[in-house]
Design an enzyme around this catalytic site. Sequence first.
Site, PDB file in Angstrom:
ATOM      1  N   PHE A 129      -1.626   3.462 -14.096  1.00 50.23           N
ATOM      2  CA  PHE A 129      -0.258   3.724 -13.679  1.00 50.23           C
ATOM      3  C   PHE A 129       0.701   3.061 -14.664  1.00 50.23           C
ATOM      4  O   PHE A 129       0.527   1.887 -15.020  1.00 50.23           O
ATOM      5  CB  PHE A 129      -0.012   3.212 -12.264  1.00 50.23           C
ATOM      6  CG  PHE A 129       1.293   3.686 -11.691  1.00 50.23           C
ATOM      7  CD1 PHE A 129       1.482   5.023 -11.374  1.00 50.23           C
ATOM      8  CD2 PHE A 129       2.340   2.815 -11.498  1.00 50.23           C
ATOM      9  CE1 PHE A 129       2.691   5.479 -10.867  1.00 50.23           C
ATOM     10  CE2 PHE A 129       3.550   3.252 -10.983  1.00 50.23           C
ATOM     11  CZ  PHE A 129       3.723   4.585 -10.666  1.00 50.23           C
ATOM     12  N   ASP A 198      -5.580  -3.457  -9.273  1.00 55.80           N
ATOM     13  CA  ASP A 198      -4.454  -2.878  -8.549  1.00 55.80           C
ATOM     14  C   ASP A 198      -5.038  -1.989  -7.447  1.00 55.80           C
ATOM     15  O   ASP A 198      -5.745  -1.022  -7.726  1.00 55.80           O
ATOM     16  CB  ASP A 198      -3.593  -2.063  -9.502  1.00 55.80           C
ATOM     17  CG  ASP A 198      -2.331  -1.493  -8.846  1.00 55.80           C
ATOM     18  OD1 ASP A 198      -2.316  -1.352  -7.608  1.00 55.80           O
ATOM     19  OD2 ASP A 198      -1.384  -1.153  -9.582  1.00 55.80           O
ATOM     20  N   TYR A 223       3.587   0.657   0.839  1.00 57.10           N
ATOM     21  CA  TYR A 223       4.243   1.860   1.363  1.00 57.10           C
ATOM     22  C   TYR A 223       3.417   3.127   1.232  1.00 57.10           C
ATOM     23  O   TYR A 223       3.872   4.194   1.627  1.00 57.10           O
ATOM     24  CB  TYR A 223       5.628   2.063   0.737  1.00 57.10           C
ATOM     25  CG  TYR A 223       5.696   2.146  -0.767  1.00 57.10           C
ATOM     26  CD1 TYR A 223       5.330   3.299  -1.447  1.00 57.10           C
ATOM     27  CD2 TYR A 223       6.153   1.064  -1.500  1.00 57.10           C
ATOM     28  CE1 TYR A 223       5.411   3.376  -2.826  1.00 57.10           C
ATOM     29  CE2 TYR A 223       6.234   1.124  -2.875  1.00 57.10           C
ATOM     30  CZ  TYR A 223       5.867   2.282  -3.537  1.00 57.10           C
ATOM     31  OH  TYR A 223       5.948   2.350  -4.904  1.00 57.10           O
TER      32      TYR A 223
END
Length: 427
Positions: A129, A198, A223
Site C-alpha cells: 500500500f 500491516d 475502519y
Amino acid sequence: MTTLPDCQALDARDPLSPLRALFHIPEGVIYLDGNSLGVMPRATAARVQAVVQEEWGVGLIRSWNTAGWFEWPQRIGDKIGRLIGAGPGQTVATDSTSVNLFKVLSLAMALQQRRAPERRTIVSERSNFPTDLYIAEALCRQHGWTLRLIDAAELPGCLGGNTGVLMLTHVNYRTGAMHDMAGITAAAHAAGALTVWDLAHSAGAVPVDLNGANADFAVGCGYKYLNGGPGAPAFAWLHPRHAAALGPDLWQPLAGWWGHAAPFAFTPNYQPAPGIGRFLCGTQPIISLAALECGVDTVLAAEPLGGMAALRAKSLALTDLFIDLVEERCAGHGLELVTPRSHAQRGSQVCLSRQTGAYAIVQALIARGVIGDFRAGDDQQPDILRFGFTPLYLSHADVWHAVEHLRQVLDSGEWQRPEFHRQHAVT
C-alpha cells in the site's frame, strides 16, 4: 451451476447469519467494500450519542475518570488483541495506521541499529500500500537507510546482506494475496532482520496469530473489517520481548505526553511509559474510540459461534462462490481473476482485472446498489475491480445477486453509459 435456491439453503444453515442484525445495511444494497470501509454497527449511533450527550455533555472533564476515558486506548486495544493473537497489554488503539507505522518502523530501525548497525535496508513489496512505502521512504531519507522494493516471488531469498527490517502488508490491498506470516517471519529472523506487519486487510477478516508467528511489530486499521467508522483510530502492537527490552533511552519518535510514564506529573523531561503505552502520543479521540469499540464488538460477537475460525470458513465459502459464479456467468467479458485461488494465499477479498472499462463497470454496479471499488493499474498491471467479503453481514444469496448484477451490466453494455465514466475523487 449454483442456483439462488442453493445459496438460500446455505444461508439457512449458516450459524453466523444472526450477526447480520448487528449492522445497519441500507435497503437494496449489497455491500462488497468492507475492505475499504466497514458497515456501521447498529449500536454505534446510540453509543456515540451517549458519549456526546452524557459523558461529555454532563460528565464533562470528570468523564476521564468516571467514564474511564483515560484507559480506553489500552482497553480497546486489548479487545483488538483478541482478534490478532496478542496477549493483554500488547496492543493499543490510537492514531492512524500511517502514524502508527511511522512509530513502529522508526523503533524497529533503532533496535536494529543497536544490534547490527551495518543493516540499513528496509525491504518491502513493490505492490505494498503506497502510504506504507511513503512512510518507509521518508524514514530512509531521514536516517540514511535504503528502501528496496521487491516482488512477492522474491521472498524469502532477498533477505540477506544489509536487510534490517522487512515491512509487509499481510493481505495485499490490491490483489487480496495473503502472506505466510509465520514462515516469512522465521525466514526474516534467520537472516537477521526484524519484521513489521500491516494488518489493515487482515484484522477482523482472517485469523492472525502475532505471538504464534513470533512477529516483531504490527499496525492495523480500525475502519475496514473492524467496522469502526471513517477515519477510526488504528492500532499498534509490539512483541513482549521487545517491550521488555525497551529501556528509558529508546523512544518512539512521537514522544507525547500520553506516552509518558506519568503524564500528569507534568515534568519537563520525557520518560517513556513501559511497553505498548509509549506508542501513545497526544490526547486521544474519545468519540472516535467509542465508535471503534462498537465495531470491534461486532467481530467479537462471533466468538460464541466459532470466532475467527468460523468467520474465515464463511469468508472462504463466499469468495469461492463469487469466483465460481463469475467464471460461470460472466465468461467472455475479459475478466481475469487476480486473487489467488489457494485458500492459504487468499485474504477476504476477490479482485478481477480488465484491460478496459473496469472503473465504469464498478460505477454501474454501484448505481445498482452493488458496492465494490476500483484500483487503477499501471504499465505492468491492468485496472482492478475489487470486492471485499465481510462474513459478519454478507450472505451467499448476496453473492449470487451481486454476480447476477455484474452479468447484466456486462451483457447489456450498461457500463458504457457516459455517466459511469466520470471520475470521482475517491474510487
